[in-house]
Every structure is written in C-alpha cells, then in structure tokens.
Design a protein around this motif. Structure first.
Motif, PDB file in Angstrom:
ATOM      1  N   LEU A   1       0.799  -1.143  -0.039  1.00 30.24           N
ATOM      2  CA  LEU A   1      -0.004  -0.153  -0.032  1.00 30.24           C
ATOM      3  C   LEU A   1       0.960   1.244  -0.030  1.00 30.24           C
ATOM      4  O   LEU A   1       1.704   1.497   0.639  1.00 30.24           O
ATOM      5  CB  LEU A   1      -0.941  -0.032   1.082  1.00 30.24           C
ATOM      6  N   GLU A   2       0.775   2.196  -1.070  1.00 31.60           N
ATOM      7  CA  GLU A   2       1.530   3.279  -0.851  1.00 31.60           C
ATOM      8  C   GLU A   2       0.660   4.469  -1.873  1.00 31.60           C
ATOM      9  O   GLU A   2       0.175   4.110  -2.931  1.00 31.60           O
ATOM     10  CB  GLU A   2       2.766   2.915  -1.667  1.00 31.60           C
ATOM     11  N   TYR A   3       0.575   5.515  -1.168  1.00 32.29           N
ATOM     12  CA  TYR A   3      -0.204   6.502  -1.804  1.00 32.29           C
ATOM     13  C   TYR A   3       0.614   7.437  -2.734  1.00 32.29           C
ATOM     14  O   TYR A   3       1.739   7.769  -2.523  1.00 32.29           O
ATOM     15  CB  TYR A   3      -1.049   7.825  -0.766  1.00 32.29           C
ATOM     16  N   GLU A   4       0.139   7.686  -3.868  1.00 27.42           N
ATOM     17  CA  GLU A   4       1.120   8.460  -5.044  1.00 27.42           C
ATOM     18  C   GLU A   4      -0.127   9.565  -5.414  1.00 27.42           C
ATOM     19  O   GLU A   4      -0.965   9.348  -6.002  1.00 27.42           O
ATOM     20  CB  GLU A   4       1.223   7.468  -6.253  1.00 27.42           C
ATOM     21  N   PRO A   5       0.560  10.607  -4.909  1.00 29.31           N
ATOM     22  CA  PRO A   5      -0.613  11.898  -5.062  1.00 29.31           C
ATOM     23  C   PRO A   5      -0.908  12.189  -6.496  1.00 29.31           C
ATOM     24  O   PRO A   5      -1.996  12.563  -6.846  1.00 29.31           O
ATOM     25  CB  PRO A   5       0.024  13.172  -4.461  1.00 29.31           C
ATOM     26  N   ALA A   6       0.147  12.161  -7.321  1.00 25.90           N
ATOM     27  CA  ALA A   6      -0.142  12.725  -8.783  1.00 25.90           C
ATOM     28  C   ALA A   6      -1.151  11.914  -9.470  1.00 25.90           C
ATOM     29  O   ALA A   6      -1.859  12.315 -10.642  1.00 25.90           O
ATOM     30  CB  ALA A   6       1.333  12.476  -9.542  1.00 25.90           C
ATOM     31  N   THR A   7      -1.420  10.497  -9.373  1.00 30.15           N
ATOM     32  CA  THR A   7      -2.334   9.681  -9.732  1.00 30.15           C
ATOM     33  C   THR A   7      -3.433   9.378  -9.102  1.00 30.15           C
ATOM     34  O   THR A   7      -4.370   8.543  -9.497  1.00 30.15           O
ATOM     35  CB  THR A   7      -1.521   8.356 -10.530  1.00 30.15           C
ATOM     36  N   GLY A   8      -3.392   9.481  -7.863  1.00 31.65           N
ATOM     37  CA  GLY A   8      -4.088   9.261  -7.104  1.00 31.65           C
ATOM     38  C   GLY A   8      -4.249   7.453  -6.469  1.00 31.65           C
ATOM     39  O   GLY A   8      -5.026   7.021  -5.810  1.00 31.65           O
ATOM     40  N   ALA A   9      -3.142   6.973  -6.914  1.00 31.40           N
ATOM     41  CA  ALA A   9      -2.898   5.431  -6.756  1.00 31.40           C
ATOM     42  C   ALA A   9      -2.734   5.297  -5.288  1.00 31.40           C
ATOM     43  O   ALA A   9      -2.219   6.067  -4.407  1.00 31.40           O
ATOM     44  CB  ALA A   9      -1.645   4.954  -7.459  1.00 31.40           C
ATOM     45  N   ASN A  10      -3.393   4.142  -4.663  1.00 34.09           N
ATOM     46  CA  ASN A  10      -3.273   3.658  -3.360  1.00 34.09           C
ATOM     47  C   ASN A  10      -2.512   2.511  -3.111  1.00 34.09           C
ATOM     48  O   ASN A  10      -2.378   2.038  -2.053  1.00 34.09           O
ATOM     49  CB  ASN A  10      -4.612   3.589  -2.845  1.00 34.09           C
ATOM     50  N   ALA A  11      -1.875   1.744  -4.154  1.00 40.57           N
ATOM     51  CA  ALA A  11      -1.231   0.779  -4.040  1.00 40.57           C
ATOM     52  C   ALA A  11      -0.205   0.295  -4.954  1.00 40.57           C
ATOM     53  O   ALA A  11      -0.240   1.233  -6.136  1.00 40.57           O
ATOM     54  CB  ALA A  11      -1.945  -0.568  -3.991  1.00 40.57           C
ATOM     55  N   ARG A  12       1.088  -0.248  -4.750  1.00 42.55           N
ATOM     56  CA  ARG A  12       1.811  -0.533  -5.808  1.00 42.55           C
ATOM     57  C   ARG A  12       2.263  -1.862  -5.816  1.00 42.55           C
ATOM     58  O   ARG A  12       2.535  -2.767  -4.784  1.00 42.55           O
ATOM     59  CB  ARG A  12       3.326   0.472  -5.547  1.00 42.55           C
ATOM     60  N   ALA A  13       2.787  -2.430  -7.168  1.00 43.12           N
ATOM     61  CA  ALA A  13       3.374  -3.796  -7.324  1.00 43.12           C
ATOM     62  C   ALA A  13       4.442  -3.499  -8.239  1.00 43.12           C
ATOM     63  O   ALA A  13       4.200  -3.233  -9.586  1.00 43.12           O
ATOM     64  CB  ALA A  13       2.397  -5.029  -7.709  1.00 43.12           C
ATOM     65  N   GLY A  14       5.530  -3.466  -7.931  1.00 42.34           N
ATOM     66  CA  GLY A  14       6.657  -3.269  -9.078  1.00 42.34           C
ATOM     67  C   GLY A  14       6.585  -1.832  -9.784  1.00 42.34           C
ATOM     68  O   GLY A  14       6.411  -0.766  -8.756  1.00 42.34           O
ATOM     69  N   ASP A  15       6.401  -1.730 -10.929  1.00 36.63           N
ATOM     70  CA  ASP A  15       6.230  -0.376 -11.772  1.00 36.63           C
ATOM     71  C   ASP A  15       4.694  -0.157 -11.718  1.00 36.63           C
ATOM     72  O   ASP A  15       4.454   0.771 -12.389  1.00 36.63           O
ATOM     73  CB  ASP A  15       6.809  -0.565 -12.905  1.00 36.63           C
ATOM     74  N   LEU A  16       3.803  -1.182 -11.320  1.00 35.92           N
ATOM     75  CA  LEU A  16       2.328  -0.774 -11.605  1.00 35.92           C
ATOM     76  C   LEU A  16       1.893  -0.116 -10.489  1.00 35.92           C
ATOM     77  O   LEU A  16       2.278  -0.348  -9.249  1.00 35.92           O
ATOM     78  CB  LEU A  16       1.662  -2.274 -11.889  1.00 35.92           C
ATOM     79  N   LEU A  17       1.189   0.863 -10.831  1.00 40.58           N
ATOM     80  CA  LEU A  17       0.237   1.472  -9.826  1.00 40.58           C
ATOM     81  C   LEU A  17      -1.198   1.231  -9.805  1.00 40.58           C
ATOM     82  O   LEU A  17      -1.701   1.156 -10.850  1.00 40.58           O
ATOM     83  CB  LEU A  17       0.402   3.254  -9.982  1.00 40.58           C
ATOM     84  N   PHE A  18      -1.772   1.163  -8.487  1.00 39.70           N
ATOM     85  CA  PHE A  18      -3.251   0.702  -8.440  1.00 39.70           C
ATOM     86  C   PHE A  18      -3.974   1.792  -7.861  1.00 39.70           C
ATOM     87  O   PHE A  18      -3.555   2.467  -6.736  1.00 39.70           O
ATOM     88  CB  PHE A  18      -3.450  -0.739  -7.868  1.00 39.70           C
ATOM     89  N   ARG A  19      -5.305   2.130  -8.431  1.00 36.24           N
ATOM     90  CA  ARG A  19      -6.156   2.956  -7.525  1.00 36.24           C
ATOM     91  C   ARG A  19      -7.418   2.040  -7.607  1.00 36.24           C
ATOM     92  O   ARG A  19      -8.027   1.887  -8.684  1.00 36.24           O
ATOM     93  CB  ARG A  19      -6.310   4.161  -8.441  1.00 36.24           C
ATOM     94  N   ASN A  20      -7.866   1.668  -6.509  1.00 38.48           N
ATOM     95  CA  ASN A  20      -9.030   0.878  -6.074  1.00 38.48           C
ATOM     96  C   ASN A  20      -9.131  -0.473  -7.037  1.00 38.48           C
ATOM     97  O   ASN A  20     -10.205  -0.812  -7.762  1.00 38.48           O
ATOM     98  CB  ASN A  20     -10.528   1.745  -6.388  1.00 38.48           C
ATOM     99  N   GLY A  21      -8.027  -1.141  -7.046  1.00 41.97           N
ATOM    100  CA  GLY A  21      -7.831  -2.406  -7.613  1.00 41.97           C
ATOM    101  C   GLY A  21      -7.649  -2.265  -9.150  1.00 41.97           C
ATOM    102  O   GLY A  21      -7.449  -3.003  -9.903  1.00 41.97           O
TER     103      GLY A  21
END
Length: 89
Positions: free
Chosen positions: A60-80
């Motif tokens: 779980l990691e918040y990324e403000p520029a995209t609103g992502a709330n999770a990460r796996a490697g280079d992929l960012l996820f927002r609500n799955g």
C-alpha cells in the motif's frame, strides 16, 4: 474465502483461488494470500484477482499525482485498477 456484500443480489462473492490458511486483508480493500493479490469493493460489489501481481511485491502506497493507493513493482493501482506504468529513467 468469501466477501459478503449485504446490498447485492449475490451477497457471497468468492476470492478466486484464495488459500484460507494464508489469506489476510492488508487494508484499502486489498487482500493477499501466499500466491495472489485481490481487491474487493463493496461499492462495485465484486472481488477482483489482480492477475500477475505477486504478494511479495505488493504494498500500500499513496501516489498523489495519480491518486494510486497501491504499488506492485512498476504498476500503480487505484481501487484495484491499474493507473499507469511508471516510465523508466
């Protein structure tokens, strides 16, 4: 392993391929077991297996520029859902 969606016509939704012995919720509506990562949504009323995402790379990691709330490697996820792949340097 099942999610219960009380306001759904199908209130029991299975976590596909989940291992009950290692399954746990990790927050922000994500769950993992030894081999899989899942997102479950009470708003959407579904459980989603995040294909190809390894639990040991997921956090779980918040990324403000995209609103992502999770990460796996280079992929960012927002609500799955995949938000973006980060550009390589």
């Amino acid at each position: 392993v099942y999610a219960v969606f009380y306001n759904s016509s199908n209130p029991l939704e299975i976590f596909p391929e989940a291992d009950p012995a290692t399954f746990k919720s990790v927050g922000e509506y994500y769950a993992i077991d030894d081999e899989h990562v899942y997102h479950y949504s009470y708003h959407r009323g579904h459980v989603k297996l995040l294909e190809g995402v390894k639990p040991d790379e997921f956090k779980l990691e918040y990324e403000p520029a995209t609103g992502a709330n999770a990460r796996a490697g280079d992929l960012l996820f927002r609500n799955g859902d995949v938000v973006t792949e980060e550009a390589e340097d």
